[in-house]
Design a protein around this motif. Structure first.
Motif, PDB file in Angstrom:
ATOM      1  N   LEU A 108       0.808  -1.218   0.000  1.00 37.86           N
ATOM      2  CA  LEU A 108       0.000   0.000   0.000  1.00 37.86           C
ATOM      3  C   LEU A 108       0.845   1.274   0.000  1.00 37.86           C
ATOM      4  O   LEU A 108       0.359   2.347  -0.344  1.00 37.86           O
ATOM      5  CB  LEU A 108      -0.932   0.018   1.206  1.00 37.86           C
ATOM      6  CG  LEU A 108      -1.998  -1.060   1.240  1.00 37.86           C
ATOM      7  CD1 LEU A 108      -2.757  -1.005   2.554  1.00 37.86           C
ATOM      8  CD2 LEU A 108      -2.943  -0.928   0.057  1.00 37.86           C
ATOM      9  N   ARG A 109       2.098   1.163   0.384  1.00 36.53           N
ATOM     10  CA  ARG A 109       2.953   2.338   0.553  1.00 36.53           C
ATOM     11  C   ARG A 109       2.915   3.287  -0.654  1.00 36.53           C
ATOM     12  O   ARG A 109       2.761   4.498  -0.472  1.00 36.53           O
ATOM     13  CB  ARG A 109       4.382   1.906   0.877  1.00 36.53           C
ATOM     14  CG  ARG A 109       5.254   3.060   1.351  1.00 36.53           C
ATOM     15  CD  ARG A 109       6.618   2.596   1.837  1.00 36.53           C
ATOM     16  NE  ARG A 109       6.574   1.860   3.085  1.00 36.53           N
ATOM     17  CZ  ARG A 109       6.492   2.405   4.297  1.00 36.53           C
ATOM     18  NH1 ARG A 109       6.421   3.712   4.422  1.00 36.53           N
ATOM     19  NH2 ARG A 109       6.486   1.644   5.378  1.00 36.53           N
ATOM     20  N   PRO A 110       3.031   2.807  -1.907  1.00 36.50           N
ATOM     21  CA  PRO A 110       3.015   3.747  -3.037  1.00 36.50           C
ATOM     22  C   PRO A 110       1.698   4.503  -3.201  1.00 36.50           C
ATOM     23  O   PRO A 110       1.639   5.506  -3.898  1.00 36.50           O
ATOM     24  CB  PRO A 110       3.256   2.844  -4.259  1.00 36.50           C
ATOM     25  CG  PRO A 110       3.814   1.579  -3.726  1.00 36.50           C
ATOM     26  CD  PRO A 110       3.293   1.447  -2.337  1.00 36.50           C
ATOM     27  N   TYR A 111       0.643   4.047  -2.543  1.00 34.44           N
ATOM     28  CA  TYR A 111      -0.674   4.658  -2.695  1.00 34.44           C
ATOM     29  C   TYR A 111      -1.051   5.559  -1.516  1.00 34.44           C
ATOM     30  O   TYR A 111      -2.143   6.103  -1.481  1.00 34.44           O
ATOM     31  CB  TYR A 111      -1.731   3.555  -2.836  1.00 34.44           C
ATOM     32  CG  TYR A 111      -1.463   2.641  -3.993  1.00 34.44           C
ATOM     33  CD1 TYR A 111      -1.894   2.960  -5.272  1.00 34.44           C
ATOM     34  CD2 TYR A 111      -0.739   1.458  -3.815  1.00 34.44           C
ATOM     35  CE1 TYR A 111      -1.628   2.129  -6.340  1.00 34.44           C
ATOM     36  CE2 TYR A 111      -0.473   0.622  -4.887  1.00 34.44           C
ATOM     37  CZ  TYR A 111      -0.914   0.967  -6.137  1.00 34.44           C
ATOM     38  OH  TYR A 111      -0.651   0.139  -7.201  1.00 34.44           O
ATOM     39  N   LEU A 112      -0.150   5.704  -0.562  1.00 41.31           N
ATOM     40  CA  LEU A 112      -0.473   6.425   0.677  1.00 41.31           C
ATOM     41  C   LEU A 112       0.145   7.817   0.765  1.00 41.31           C
ATOM     42  O   LEU A 112       0.098   8.436   1.825  1.00 41.31           O
ATOM     43  CB  LEU A 112      -0.047   5.589   1.890  1.00 41.31           C
ATOM     44  CG  LEU A 112      -0.868   4.321   2.105  1.00 41.31           C
ATOM     45  CD1 LEU A 112      -0.266   3.468   3.198  1.00 41.31           C
ATOM     46  CD2 LEU A 112      -2.308   4.679   2.436  1.00 41.31           C
ATOM     47  N   GLN A 113       0.731   8.299  -0.288  1.00 41.83           N
ATOM     48  CA  GLN A 113       1.271   9.661  -0.346  1.00 41.83           C
ATOM     49  C   GLN A 113       2.174   9.987   0.844  1.00 41.83           C
ATOM     50  O   GLN A 113       2.010  10.998   1.516  1.00 41.83           O
ATOM     51  CB  GLN A 113       0.136  10.676  -0.456  1.00 41.83           C
ATOM     52  CG  GLN A 113      -0.723  10.423  -1.672  1.00 41.83           C
ATOM     53  CD  GLN A 113      -2.028  11.176  -1.648  1.00 41.83           C
ATOM     54  OE1 GLN A 113      -2.486  11.625  -0.610  1.00 41.83           O
ATOM     55  NE2 GLN A 113      -2.626  11.298  -2.818  1.00 41.83           N
ATOM     56  N   GLY A 114       3.103   9.064   1.104  1.00 43.32           N
ATOM     57  CA  GLY A 114       4.088   9.300   2.154  1.00 43.32           C
ATOM     58  C   GLY A 114       3.682   8.853   3.537  1.00 43.32           C
ATOM     59  O   GLY A 114       4.497   8.854   4.453  1.00 43.32           O
ATOM     60  N   ARG A 115       2.440   8.479   3.714  1.00 45.75           N
ATOM     61  CA  ARG A 115       2.009   8.000   5.032  1.00 45.75           C
ATOM     62  C   ARG A 115       2.414   6.544   5.208  1.00 45.75           C
ATOM     63  O   ARG A 115       2.639   5.824   4.247  1.00 45.75           O
ATOM     64  CB  ARG A 115       0.504   8.163   5.179  1.00 45.75           C
ATOM     65  CG  ARG A 115       0.082   9.639   5.208  1.00 45.75           C
ATOM     66  CD  ARG A 115      -1.402   9.741   5.282  1.00 45.75           C
ATOM     67  NE  ARG A 115      -1.969   9.040   4.122  1.00 45.75           N
ATOM     68  CZ  ARG A 115      -2.972   9.473   3.395  1.00 45.75           C
ATOM     69  NH1 ARG A 115      -3.571  10.574   3.697  1.00 45.75           N
ATOM     70  NH2 ARG A 115      -3.407   8.794   2.365  1.00 45.75           N
TER      71      ARG A 115
END
Length: 104
Positions: free
Chosen positions: A89-96
């Motif tokens: 999911l990291r690439p879809y969380l805008q740095g979160r």
């Protein structure tokens, strides 16, 4: 997090669709080549049966391969929605963080 999950699932489906379409296209290109090869070998003037046999065997093998990779012959569908690893999911969380607030 839910939007990130939906975006990941969307991207997985897009990837699967493109792979299926490419495999279908490749299978059809191979079949078209085999048709041309068969046509050539049957109309060539100086081809003996001994010369024709390996070409015919090659064409037969290639058609079987085309059937093996053709997704339409194997009831294609969407990819199975496997469990999502939080790191995916990291690439879809805008740095979160995919592990929750305050975590990286």
């Amino acid at each position: 997090m839910e939007q990130a999950r939906l975006d990941l699932l969307h991207d997985r489906r897009v990837k699967a669709l493109r792979e299926q379409a490419e495999a279908w296209h490749e299978a059809n290109r191979i079949r078209a080549y085999c048709d041309a090869l068969d046509q050539h070998i049957t109309t060539a003037l100086a081809v003996t049966p001994e010369e024709q046999q390996p070409v015919t065997e090659w064409s037969t093998w290639a058609r079987r391969y085309a059937d093996d990779i053709d997704p339409l012959l194997h009831h294609p569908g969407p990819p199975h929605d496997r469990k999502i690893d939080p790191e995916e999911l990291r690439p879809y969380l805008q740095g979160r963080s995919p592990h929750g607030p305050g975590r990286r």
